[in-house]
Scaffold this motif. Structure first.
Motif, PDB file in Angstrom:
ATOM      1  N   SER A 137       0.715  -1.270  -0.049  1.00 28.41           N
ATOM      2  CA  SER A 137       0.032  -0.092   0.035  1.00 28.41           C
ATOM      3  C   SER A 137       0.858   1.217   0.020  1.00 28.41           C
ATOM      4  O   SER A 137       0.509   2.036  -0.535  1.00 28.41           O
ATOM      5  N   THR A 138       1.992   1.147   0.730  1.00 30.56           N
ATOM      6  CA  THR A 138       3.043   2.299   0.747  1.00 30.56           C
ATOM      7  C   THR A 138       3.578   2.592  -0.801  1.00 30.56           C
ATOM      8  O   THR A 138       3.492   3.873  -1.136  1.00 30.56           O
TER       9      THR A 138
ATOM     10  N   ALA B 121       0.815   4.191  -2.902  1.00 26.25           N
ATOM     11  CA  ALA B 121       0.576   5.431  -2.513  1.00 26.25           C
ATOM     12  C   ALA B 121       1.826   6.276  -3.130  1.00 26.25           C
ATOM     13  O   ALA B 121       1.319   7.284  -3.805  1.00 26.25           O
ATOM     14  N   ILE B 122       2.981   5.809  -3.199  1.00 25.25           N
ATOM     15  CA  ILE B 122       4.329   6.726  -3.356  1.00 25.25           C
ATOM     16  C   ILE B 122       4.164   6.777  -5.079  1.00 25.25           C
ATOM     17  O   ILE B 122       4.415   7.939  -5.597  1.00 25.25           O
TER      18      ILE B 122
ATOM     19  N   PHE C  65       1.842   6.727  -6.837  1.00 26.52           N
ATOM     20  CA  PHE C  65       0.560   7.381  -7.320  1.00 26.52           C
ATOM     21  C   PHE C  65       0.998   9.053  -7.284  1.00 26.52           C
ATOM     22  O   PHE C  65       0.715   9.700  -8.091  1.00 26.52           O
ATOM     23  N   MET C  66       1.585   9.110  -6.175  1.00 28.08           N
ATOM     24  CA  MET C  66       1.869  10.784  -5.984  1.00 28.08           C
ATOM     25  C   MET C  66       3.088  11.160  -7.123  1.00 28.08           C
ATOM     26  O   MET C  66       2.897  12.362  -7.322  1.00 28.08           O
TER      27      MET C  66
ATOM     28  N   VAL D 145      -4.664   7.535   1.512  1.00 27.49           N
ATOM     29  CA  VAL D 145      -4.547   6.277   1.888  1.00 27.49           C
ATOM     30  C   VAL D 145      -4.060   6.155   3.450  1.00 27.49           C
ATOM     31  O   VAL D 145      -3.164   6.829   3.898  1.00 27.49           O
TER      32      VAL D 145
ATOM     33  N   SER E 126      -3.422   3.593   6.480  1.00 34.07           N
ATOM     34  CA  SER E 126      -3.083   2.223   7.046  1.00 34.07           C
ATOM     35  C   SER E 126      -3.134   2.187   8.436  1.00 34.07           C
ATOM     36  O   SER E 126      -2.024   2.947   8.993  1.00 34.07           O
TER      37      SER E 126
ATOM     38  N   PHE F 289      -1.024   8.613   3.669  1.00 33.53           N
ATOM     39  CA  PHE F 289      -0.619   9.518   2.746  1.00 33.53           C
ATOM     40  C   PHE F 289      -1.674  10.373   2.166  1.00 33.53           C
ATOM     41  O   PHE F 289      -2.953   9.941   2.008  1.00 33.53           O
TER      42      PHE F 289
ATOM     43  N   ALA G  59      -2.588  13.107  -1.171  1.00 33.23           N
ATOM     44  CA  ALA G  59      -2.030  13.587  -2.416  1.00 33.23           C
ATOM     45  C   ALA G  59      -3.455  14.571  -2.892  1.00 33.23           C
ATOM     46  O   ALA G  59      -4.390  14.292  -3.072  1.00 33.23           O
TER      47      ALA G  59
ATOM     48  N   TYR H  64       1.589  17.147  -1.393  1.00 32.74           N
ATOM     49  CA  TYR H  64       1.569  15.780  -0.733  1.00 32.74           C
ATOM     50  C   TYR H  64       2.005  15.910   0.460  1.00 32.74           C
ATOM     51  O   TYR H  64       2.922  16.304   1.246  1.00 32.74           O
TER      52      TYR H  64
END
Lengths: 190, 774
Positions: free
Chosen positions: A9-10, A13-14, A16-17, B414, B416, B439, B441, B462
């Motif tokens: 998931s990390t 997310a990264i 995506f950014m 996101v 978690s 996270f 954005a 971000y």
């Protein structure tokens, strides 16, 4: 298991950014800014004597201060006045806002006020809207007979109540609406 | 007259009090399905009767005086998936319930299913479903302001932002179904885009609260909980129809919920609302119509070890803004203020004219939950939000159809979290943990079609945040500590007046640290909570960059790119006391100290423009302090009569300028007298009278000029009455009438930015009809 899910998931997310495009939109072309009010006075007796005075705020609200001419005209005369409203930000493509105002003449009206009241008097509307109510891009005024100083305020109201008491005679008190222009010229009669 | 009705009402109660035949007793134990041990302190709730109880330390519960009927029992326990069991009650019975035991965080405040307040170290107020039903049709700001210490900052009659303990906007987070609402809340005339009908309950945490959502909620949190997806929940539906006289409005809402044995569950909810111009006691408020269409849908698979929940909500609103509030310059404002009535008053209409706003908010969410064998839990939420705000102005050259402001905000989030607990052999000691990573954005874009230099520029934001909270519970004592760190990169694209592009970049580091403790005595009639928290908030796009004219208040506003994050310390202490069933009191005292508090300060010189001279304001930083006190007391004088008392006080100081802070709520006190009774078929018969007195705000800033004197104190009276007709165990019809401002008092409120132009609303009758199918 937990670590894997967290890691996945990390990463997602990264990714995506980072993948987002960081580009600015095109600049917005301001379409309604008024930078300039040009007041032209013509001596009604001697039409060759024309005087022009300008209020200019080239960068709109805020920024640099506007420049204001002083209205310096000979005493005791009657003048035919006309107002030209411009957007002069782009010197190569000056936009004449007066045209828009004239197209929507029923929704606009100019008002004039002199302080002290006798320095400039006898204001008379010379341009009208389709309903025969005053618009005021053209008007007449009379300068006091003696040397004097004061101010001339020109106001443009958007969507005024043209049928309210006194408004057709140029009294701003009951006009309501929204102010689009409010400019004060210093006046020096010589 | 009113007294007479009231008297007759009471008499009729006492006459009927003996006709009841509900004497059944239901009792039993809550048992762990796996090891057959008794589960202590589980909650049992009877849905149809809207009553609940908590089991004791041996897992034993009991209900007394129950009428025969078929009831849905909802049982939940910390660490268990909640369960619904239908029981046909014909005689007094012993009924044991079995639950599947999982680990669930004690501090978990999102997926809580409990109808009874879970233990918290924070001062939390819940507006439950029953109260929400009474307030149906009102906007969020109005609903929240029924809580002591919560007020509203209004712009006219239709735009309302909640203020918690004197703070509003970015200093408050609104959480919709576990997702922080990302909207354009930088504008004080921007109300949160959320439909209260979509929530089953709303909770307000008057503090930093859970650190899951950020480091910036120094004012507090508003948590909106939609219907809980439940396994094995029989089909239920509700339809509400609401009519109001002021504004001649109608609101309708419908909701369906169901859960199957297979673990599939869903709910669908929709709302439509429309009203025209509203009225003050003496005149019509021209151009104050409103229209809203909202939808929310939830769908989930609930399995033994995992759950997948999906949620989508849509909010669509069009609202007209009081015509007389649209002014061109300071002369117009002075004219408007000099006039006792608005300058434009036209006959009633449902039509929308400029100025108006059209807003849209979409929220989509996928939530995956996994329960591990060691009873810990992993929870991943991905959410996507899209917010579109269009503001229309009165423009020249046929441009009125083109929005003057058109902003699109897209947010990806996101979150978690991993939650665990450890129960020590001595059952009284328990350790809970919650750690997570977040996270975010965000992209904000201006639509260039407006033809007006944007108030705030396009930007990208971000953020990455990590947090950890630990809680230890020993008998009646709970201590909680937590910390969060966020790194934010903020990139803006700003064009100057010559259309030259500037790309300012910012890196913000923000932190939050929270510590709290809660203690209650063995009899559970005294509870003490104390919290201290440090939080920080970086300046938003409006505070950094805004540049332009605010038409509503005739002021030029300038951002300040040198702003640093705000840092606040809030200390809250709450005492909750109960005296048998008669008296219940909750009092909260707080001090908030904010360093580098961002506020609008007047510039010494007005700015001359072609529209005349305007006062100018710029965002600056100062040190601020807020001190306040809220109290809520409930006196149950008889079984059928209670009195609620609510009061709040807050004082805000600008410590650097040695001045008062602007827009601080004035002192207020309200009392609600409520007579209520339930017959066999006709339940929840009630008649209530609410008296609210709002004092004059005398502590206004002296260094910021106000164009109009602060409004005087005022008192409003509201009456509400209603009943529910229970046809059978499956069908229920509720009807109520409420009358607001019955004395038709003419008043203005300090916290309404349109107090310069018009009075507050005159009297209003609201009729509510609700049909529920269980």
């Amino acid at each position: 298991m937990t670590k894997k899910i967290l890691l996945a998931s990390t990463l997602a997310a990264i990714l995506f950014m980072v993948s987002c495009k960081k580009e600015p939109a095109a600049p917005i072309n301001e379409s309604e800014l008024i930078t300039t009010l040009r007041l032209t006075l013509t001596d009604s007796a001697t039409p060759a004597n024309v005087y022009t005075f300008i209020f200019k705020d080239i960068d709109g609200e805020g920024g640099a201060n506007p420049t204001i001419d002083s209205v310096k005209v000979p005493v005791g005369k009657t003048y035919l006045a006309s107002l030209l409203i411009l957007d002069e930000r782009d010197a190569s493509a000056v936009d004449t806002i007066s045209n828009e105002i004239e197209e929507e003449s029923a929704d606009h009206q100019f008002f004039y006020q002199s302080t002290p009241t006798d320095v400039i008097s006898n204001f008379n509307y010379l341009s009208f809207d389709d309903n025969g109510k005053p618009l005021g891009t053209e008007f007449k005024l009379k300068a006091k007979a003696t040397t004097s100083n004061g101010t001339l305020r020109v106001t443009l109201r958007h969507e005024p109540n043209k049928s309210a008491a006194g408004v057709a005679d140029g009294d701003i008190t009951n006009a309501a609406g929204e102010t689009d222009i409010e400019v004060e010229f210093p006046v020096q009669l010589y | 007259m009113l007294q007479k009705i009231f008297f007759i009402f009471i008499i009729s109660f006492s006459l009927n009090a003996f006709s009841q035949n509900c004497t059944l007793k239901i009792s039993g134990n809550i048992i762990d399905e796996h090891d057959k041990s008794n589960l202590d302190y589980a909650n049992v709730y009877i849905q149809e009767l809207e009553i609940g109880t908590a089991a004791d330390s041996n897992g034993y519960y009991e209900f007394n005086n129950i009428c025969p009927g078929k009831y849905s029992f909802i049982i939940d326990h910390i660490g268990c998936t909640s369960d619904t069991v239908i029981v046909n009650v014909t005689k007094s019975i012993t009924k044991n319930f079995f639950l599947e035991h999982h680990a669930e965080e004690l501090n978990e405040i999102i997926t809580t299913t409990s109808r009874i307040e879970k233990e918290s170290v924070q001062s939390t107020t819940t507006i439950d479903n029953k109260t929400l039903t009474k307030l149906e049709g009102k906007d969020l700001g109005n609903i929240l302001s029924t809580i002591a210490g919560v007020n509203q900052l209004k712009t006219g009659t239709t735009i309302s932002k909640p203020i918690i303990h004197g703070l509003y906007g970015d200093r408050i987070s609104i959480i919709n179904n576990g997702v922080k609402l990302e909207t354009q809340d930088w504008g004080s005339e921007h109300a949160p885009e959320i439909d209260p009908f979509a929530s089953n309950q709303i909770r307000v945490v008057k503090g930093v609260g859970s650190l899951e959502y950020g480091t910036d909620a120094m004012g507090g949190l508003v948590l909106m909980d939609p219907p809980q997806l439940q396994k094995n929940k029989h089909l239920s539906a509700a339809i509400s129809l609401i009519g109001q006289t002021n504004g001649r409005g109608i609101t309708s809402s419908a909701k369906i919920e169901q859960g199957f044995k297979s673990g599939i569950a869903y709910f669908i909810q929709g709302t439509y609302k429309r009203f025209g111009d509203q009225q003050t006691p003496h005149y019509n408020l021209s151009n104050t119509a409103l229209q809203e269409g909202n939808l929310s849908v939830g769908f989930g698979f609930l399995k033994k070890n995992w759950e997948i929940n999906t949620y989508y909500s849509m909010f669509n609103q069009q609202l007209a803004i009081l015509k007389s509030s649209h002014i061109g310059n300071l002369t117009d404002l002075k004219n408007a203020i000099a006039s006792d009535t608005p300058l434009i008053v036209k006959p009633f209409t449902y039509k929308f004219e400029n100025p108006q706003q059209k807003t849209q908010h979409h929220l989509g969410k996928i939530n995956i939950v996994h329960y591990f064998k060691n009873q810990s839990k992993l929870d991943i939420i991905y959410s996507l939000q899209f917010n579109n705000r269009k503001e229309f102005d009165i423009r020249r050259g046929g441009r009125s159809e083109i929005p003057a402001l058109n902003l699109k905000l897209l947010s990806n989030n996101v979150l978690s979290t991993y939650k665990w607990f450890k129960q020590f052999t001595k059952k009284e000691v328990r350790l809970d943990g919650n750690a997570g990573i977040n996270f975010l954005a965000k992209h904000n874009a201006n639509n260039p079609e407006t033809g007006i230099r944007p108030l705030i520029p396009d930007y990208y934001q971000y953020s990455i945040g990590v947090f950890n909270m630990e809680k230890i519970s020993v008998k009646n004592f709970i201590v909680e500590v937590g910390a969060r760190y966020d790194y934010t990169r903020f990139l803006a694209f700003k064009y100057d007046k010559q259309n030259k592009l500037d790309k300012p970049k910012f890196n913000f580091h923000t932190y939050a640290i929270a510590a709290g403790a809660s203690w209650k005595n063995n009899k559970e009639n005294i509870q003490l909570q104390t919290n201290i928290s440090y939080s920080s908030r970086f300046p938003n796009a409006s505070e950094l960059f805004s540049e332009g004219l605010h038409h509503g208040i005739a002021a030029l506003e300038f951002g300040n790119q040198l702003l640093k994050p705000e840092k606040g310390i809030k200390w809250t202490s709450t005492v909750i006391g109960k005296f048998r069933h008669y008296i219940q009191t909750e009092a909260t005292f707080y001090i908030t100290k904010i360093n580098d508090y961002i506020y609008l300060a007047p510039l010494p010189e007005p700015v001359l423009t072609i529209r005349g001279a305007f006062p100018a304001f710029q965002y600056y930083q100062t040190n601020a302090r807020l001190i306040g006190f809220d109290i809520t007391s409930k006196f149950k004088l008889f079984s059928f009569f209670s009195v609620d008392l609510r009061s709040s006080i807050v004082r805000g100081k600008n410590l650097t300028a040695k001045d008062n802070l602007i827009y601080m709520p004035s002192d207020r006190i309200s009392t609600y007298f409520d007579a209520h009774y339930s017959f066999k078929k006709i339940k929840n018969v009630h008649l209530g009278l609410n008296v609210q007195h709002v004092f004059k705000q005398k502590n206004t800033p002296t260094q910021i000029i106000d164009y109009k004197a602060t409004p005087n104190a005022y008192t409003t009276l509201d009456v509400d009455a209603g009943f529910e007709y229970v046809a059978n165990e499956k069908n229920k019809i509720g009807f109520s009438v409420s009358a607001e401002n019955i004395s038709n008092a003419v008043y203005r409120d300090y916290l309404n930015r349109f107090r310069y132009y018009a009075d507050e609303l005159g009297w209003n009758l609201t009729f509510r009809l609700k049909y529920s199918f269980l």
